[in-house]
Design a protein around this motif. Sequence first.
Motif, PDB file in Angstrom:
ATOM      1  N   LYS A   1       0.534  -3.616   0.039  1.00  0.00           N
ATOM      2  CA  LYS A   1       1.284  -3.430   1.293  1.00  0.00           C
ATOM      3  C   LYS A   1       0.721  -2.266   2.088  1.00  0.00           C
ATOM      4  O   LYS A   1       0.603  -2.326   3.316  1.00  0.00           O
ATOM      5  CB  LYS A   1       2.767  -3.180   0.988  1.00  0.00           C
ATOM      6  CG  LYS A   1       3.598  -4.434   0.908  1.00  0.00           C
ATOM      7  CD  LYS A   1       5.068  -4.092   0.861  1.00  0.00           C
ATOM      8  CE  LYS A   1       5.914  -5.359   0.842  1.00  0.00           C
ATOM      9  NZ  LYS A   1       7.366  -5.047   0.823  1.00  0.00           N
ATOM     10  N   ALA A   2       0.374  -1.191   1.392  1.00  0.00           N
ATOM     11  CA  ALA A   2      -0.188  -0.023   2.074  1.00  0.00           C
ATOM     12  C   ALA A   2      -1.521  -0.377   2.724  1.00  0.00           C
ATOM     13  O   ALA A   2      -1.819   0.048   3.854  1.00  0.00           O
ATOM     14  CB  ALA A   2      -0.364   1.127   1.084  1.00  0.00           C
ATOM     15  N   ILE A   3      -2.330  -1.162   2.031  1.00  0.00           N
ATOM     16  CA  ILE A   3      -3.640  -1.536   2.566  1.00  0.00           C
ATOM     17  C   ILE A   3      -3.490  -2.434   3.798  1.00  0.00           C
ATOM     18  O   ILE A   3      -4.183  -2.270   4.803  1.00  0.00           O
ATOM     19  CB  ILE A   3      -4.482  -2.220   1.475  1.00  0.00           C
ATOM     20  CG1 ILE A   3      -4.798  -1.218   0.356  1.00  0.00           C
ATOM     21  CG2 ILE A   3      -5.762  -2.805   2.051  1.00  0.00           C
ATOM     22  CD1 ILE A   3      -5.476  -1.812  -0.853  1.00  0.00           C
ATOM     23  N   VAL A   4      -2.556  -3.385   3.732  1.00  0.00           N
ATOM     24  CA  VAL A   4      -2.312  -4.277   4.866  1.00  0.00           C
ATOM     25  C   VAL A   4      -1.876  -3.480   6.089  1.00  0.00           C
ATOM     26  O   VAL A   4      -2.385  -3.665   7.202  1.00  0.00           O
ATOM     27  CB  VAL A   4      -1.258  -5.345   4.507  1.00  0.00           C
ATOM     28  CG1 VAL A   4      -0.835  -6.118   5.752  1.00  0.00           C
ATOM     29  CG2 VAL A   4      -1.800  -6.306   3.461  1.00  0.00           C
ATOM     30  N   ARG A   5      -0.940  -2.552   5.870  1.00  0.00           N
ATOM     31  CA  ARG A   5      -0.439  -1.761   6.992  1.00  0.00           C
ATOM     32  C   ARG A   5      -1.499  -0.794   7.506  1.00  0.00           C
ATOM     33  O   ARG A   5      -1.544  -0.490   8.706  1.00  0.00           O
ATOM     34  CB  ARG A   5       0.839  -1.026   6.571  1.00  0.00           C
ATOM     35  CG  ARG A   5       2.016  -1.986   6.478  1.00  0.00           C
ATOM     36  CD  ARG A   5       3.266  -1.376   5.907  1.00  0.00           C
ATOM     37  NE  ARG A   5       4.317  -2.383   5.789  1.00  0.00           N
ATOM     38  CZ  ARG A   5       5.396  -2.266   5.038  1.00  0.00           C
ATOM     39  NH1 ARG A   5       5.568  -1.165   4.306  1.00  0.00           N
ATOM     40  NH2 ARG A   5       6.305  -3.221   4.990  1.00  0.00           N
ATOM     41  N   GLY A   6      -2.343  -0.323   6.623  1.00  0.00           N
ATOM     42  CA  GLY A   6      -3.436   0.538   7.058  1.00  0.00           C
ATOM     43  C   GLY A   6      -4.414  -0.208   7.959  1.00  0.00           C
ATOM     44  O   GLY A   6      -4.873   0.312   8.978  1.00  0.00           O
ATOM     45  N   ALA A   7      -4.722  -1.453   7.580  1.00  0.00           N
ATOM     46  CA  ALA A   7      -5.611  -2.276   8.404  1.00  0.00           C
ATOM     47  C   ALA A   7      -4.986  -2.544   9.773  1.00  0.00           C
ATOM     48  O   ALA A   7      -5.668  -2.510  10.805  1.00  0.00           O
ATOM     49  CB  ALA A   7      -5.906  -3.590   7.680  1.00  0.00           C
TER      50      ALA A   7
END
Length: 390
Positions: free
Chosen positions: A156-162
């Motif tokens: 989830k953190a990676i998706v939101r970071g992208a």
Amino acid sequence: MELPKPVAISDGSTDDGSGSFLEEFQCQHYSGGFRENHWEEEFEKIPLFMKKAPSEIDPRENPDLACLQSIIFDDERPPEEQAKTYKDEGNDYFKEKEYKKAVISYTEGLKKKCADADLNAVLYTNRAAAQYYLGNFRSALNDVTAAKKLKPCHLKAIVRGALCHLELKNFAEAVNWCDEGLQIDAKEKKLLEMRAKADKLKRTEQRDIRKAKLKEKKEQDQNEALLQAIKARNIRLVSEAATEDEDSASEGLGELDGLNYENPYGARLRVDDQGRLSWPVLFLYPEYVQSDFISAFHEDSRFIDHLMVMFGETPSWDLEQKYCPYNLEVYFEDEDREELYQVLPQSTLLQVLQHPRYFIKALTPAFLVFVGSSTFCRKYLQERKVHRIK
């Protein structure tokens, strides 16, 4: 252990006063019940049935809710429990789209500094989501970066970071974050869609950068060609900021740096394939406070040729119809010396621009035009020294 004896309830026959109390109690109506027509409002006052908590809790108006809050947020509980409570509260605010309040709740949870790395990662990620919806993309990116440090595989953190990198137009970084997430889950739909979008935008950005560089290089080449053409003609340029000292001004006359390449009319000095210059030129008519602008006055063109075109028809402001081509006199002004130089109508623009006392401001030559026989012209010329160009 001896149990206490049961207390007998009086039937009212004794004189202890309890009988009268019961009679009075039975006659009173219960005032704490729900009102039939307002039962929904009554339910909303009970913490268990509240759909939305009040923004500020007044113990006098909501004693039950204030008591419940003091129990939930008891500082004596372990930090992990307190952090989880704030996380749940933030999630409730988030569902209600109260993103600012959600950010505050998640922040309070992080302040508890609990030892649960996964819980802290969730708090950072959730706060990033709230910041994202508030439009605080850089703050959101900082939060997901912190979450990823605590939990590198937190998808989830990676998706939101992208997503944040996309909003910030960091397309290459968005692609990198998507690639990192796809190593964890190669079939994650959001990451696949986002990567395709980010990669397309990255390629478009790189193409635009290449175009901009080519355009800049072309303009540099054109300016260099202009500079060489001006130097070859011994034409003097001066910027609006030039000093009154002639020597210091003359040192920079051959340079285009600091000058306006495009004047307020949107026209520019240009050089053609044969290396000949076309200048934007301004004609001023002081008697009527009027002007004409020629966007491309070729250096080999004569003044009389342009005057014939401009005054082939009488302008609307010439009520006396005296501005006829062969009645007109053209001058340029040496502002430093407050002197005027008369231009022969048969002269070409280049011949005038090469005059040693002509200084071009902002790459736009300017000339004064008068009716030679007019009273205004004679008075205007009497106040200045006039030179006749042979």
